[in-house]
Design a protein around this motif. Structure first.
Motif, PDB file in Angstrom:
ATOM      1  N   ASN A 226       0.831  -1.207   0.000  1.00  0.00           N
ATOM      2  CA  ASN A 226       0.000   0.000   0.000  1.00  0.00           C
ATOM      3  C   ASN A 226       0.866   1.257   0.000  1.00  0.00           C
ATOM      4  O   ASN A 226       0.589   2.226  -0.725  1.00  0.00           O
TER       5      ASN A 226
ATOM      6  N   TYR B 131      -6.306  -5.460  -3.707  1.00  0.00           N
ATOM      7  CA  TYR B 131      -7.464  -4.748  -3.152  1.00  0.00           C
ATOM      8  C   TYR B 131      -8.320  -5.689  -2.304  1.00  0.00           C
ATOM      9  O   TYR B 131      -8.730  -5.333  -1.191  1.00  0.00           O
TER      10      TYR B 131
ATOM     11  N   GLN C 290     -12.117  -1.705  -9.591  1.00  0.00           N
ATOM     12  CA  GLN C 290     -13.248  -1.155 -10.325  1.00  0.00           C
ATOM     13  C   GLN C 290     -13.174  -1.525 -11.803  1.00  0.00           C
ATOM     14  O   GLN C 290     -14.182  -1.818 -12.442  1.00  0.00           O
TER      15      GLN C 290
ATOM     16  N   ASP D 191       1.554   7.393  -6.326  1.00  0.00           N
ATOM     17  CA  ASP D 191       0.533   8.425  -6.527  1.00  0.00           C
ATOM     18  C   ASP D 191       1.078   9.818  -6.196  1.00  0.00           C
ATOM     19  O   ASP D 191       0.758  10.803  -6.870  1.00  0.00           O
ATOM     20  N   GLU D 192       1.902   9.896  -5.153  1.00  0.00           N
ATOM     21  CA  GLU D 192       2.441  11.186  -4.716  1.00  0.00           C
ATOM     22  C   GLU D 192       3.545  11.703  -5.626  1.00  0.00           C
ATOM     23  O   GLU D 192       3.952  12.868  -5.500  1.00  0.00           O
TER      24      GLU D 192
ATOM     25  N   ARG E 213      -7.914   0.322  -5.614  1.00  0.00           N
ATOM     26  CA  ARG E 213      -9.359   0.516  -5.812  1.00  0.00           C
ATOM     27  C   ARG E 213      -9.692   0.662  -7.293  1.00  0.00           C
ATOM     28  O   ARG E 213     -10.663   0.091  -7.789  1.00  0.00           O
ATOM     29  N   VAL E 214      -8.877   1.417  -7.992  1.00  0.00           N
ATOM     30  CA  VAL E 214      -9.106   1.613  -9.431  1.00  0.00           C
ATOM     31  C   VAL E 214      -8.993   0.287 -10.174  1.00  0.00           C
ATOM     32  O   VAL E 214      -9.798  -0.029 -11.049  1.00  0.00           O
TER      33      VAL E 214
ATOM     34  N   ARG F  16       0.984   4.285  -2.779  1.00  0.00           N
ATOM     35  CA  ARG F  16       0.695   5.679  -2.390  1.00  0.00           C
ATOM     36  C   ARG F  16       1.859   6.604  -2.741  1.00  0.00           C
ATOM     37  O   ARG F  16       1.652   7.734  -3.161  1.00  0.00           O
TER      38      ARG F  16
ATOM     39  N   ALA G  74      -4.994   1.110  -1.215  1.00  0.00           N
ATOM     40  CA  ALA G  74      -4.500   2.308  -1.889  1.00  0.00           C
ATOM     41  C   ALA G  74      -5.386   2.637  -3.080  1.00  0.00           C
ATOM     42  O   ALA G  74      -6.076   1.774  -3.627  1.00  0.00           O
ATOM     43  N   ARG G  75      -5.359   3.909  -3.485  1.00  0.00           N
ATOM     44  CA  ARG G  75      -6.220   4.359  -4.581  1.00  0.00           C
ATOM     45  C   ARG G  75      -6.043   3.494  -5.834  1.00  0.00           C
ATOM     46  O   ARG G  75      -7.016   3.107  -6.491  1.00  0.00           O
ATOM     47  N   ARG G  76      -4.805   3.189  -6.179  1.00  0.00           N
ATOM     48  CA  ARG G  76      -4.557   2.410  -7.395  1.00  0.00           C
ATOM     49  C   ARG G  76      -5.129   0.990  -7.289  1.00  0.00           C
ATOM     50  O   ARG G  76      -5.511   0.403  -8.295  1.00  0.00           O
TER      51      ARG G  76
ATOM     52  N   GLN H 244      -8.751  -4.858   1.602  1.00  0.00           N
ATOM     53  CA  GLN H 244     -10.091  -4.453   2.029  1.00  0.00           C
ATOM     54  C   GLN H 244     -10.584  -5.352   3.158  1.00  0.00           C
ATOM     55  O   GLN H 244     -11.157  -4.873   4.144  1.00  0.00           O
TER      56      GLN H 244
END
Length: 215
Positions: free
Chosen positions: A142, A185, A211, A149-150, A207-208, A146, A203-205, A189
């Motif tokens: 994670n 994920y 999805q 992403d940053e 989740r994406v 992140r 982490a956001r990636r 989760q």
């Protein structure tokens, strides 16, 4: 030692033929329940005391979800197990063997001997969601996602830095991409729901990726 295999749906621990699953008999001193529906199959066994050990394949859940818990004194000859697998990669040679506070040593010894007899390594752990490996490595993955992403560094530079600096065979980003970010994920989760700790929040990636798979 003779043992019995009960198949209960698709198994992540043994998705393909393995000497352990191939060597089961119609009856034996140990019962090994293999598959995603192992908990349901366990509940149909009835009295388990006639076996030296009963082994239930687990996902991320606790063994107590199938055996019950009482005052921190639970435990018998029933254990959980998972052969660690990272995403879509082949299962590793490590079996995480789950005990409860009063699980009998005889059952632990019998289970360990069975797995080791078939070329697997065993680590015994307490009854916690995610057990040992996932609880240790998922926050690390994670954090890598992140930092990507940053904009801390490119994925390639992050992977190279960790491989050269720490001697890892693969960097975290390339490893997750190879084994499935969506699977990461799913695990994180489940751990986040179990523990509520920010380090486990997907982490956001991740989740994406989940999805996208769902579309």
């Amino acid at each position: 030692m003779k043992y019995q295999i009960i198949r209960a749906g698709f198994s992540r621990s043994f998705p393909e033929d393995h000497p352990l699953t191939a060597g089961g008999q119609d009856s034996g001193e140990i019962v090994v329940i293999v598959g995603a529906d192992a908990g349901d199959a366990f509940r149909k066994l009835g009295e388990t005391g006639r076996w030296a050990a009963v082994l239930i394949e687990l996902g991320t859940e606790c063994l107590g979800a199938h055996t019950g818990e009482a005052r921190g004194e639970e435990g018998s000859n029933v254990l959980g197990y998972t052969r660690f697998q990272l995403g879509d990669a082949a299962p590793s040679g490590l079996v995480e063997l789950v005990r409860q506070p009063r699980t009998t040593q005889a059952a632990i010894d019998a289970a360990r001997a069975l797995f080791e007899q078939h070329g697997l390594k065993v680590a015994v752990c307490g009854d916690f969601a995610g057990r040992i490996v996932d609880r240790l490595v998922r926050p690390y993955y994670n954090a890598a996602l992140r930092r990507l992403d940053e904009g801390l560094a490119t994925a390639g530079d992050m992977d190279t830095t960790l491989k050269l600096g720490l001697g890892y065979p693969e960097g975290p980003i390339e490893l997750l991409e190879r084994t499935g970010v969506a699977h990461h994920y799913d695990v994180t989760q489940a751990l986040f729901e179990a523990y509520g700790e920010a380090a486990y929040a997907p982490a956001r990636r991740a989740r994406v990726a989940k999805q996208r798979v769902g579309k």
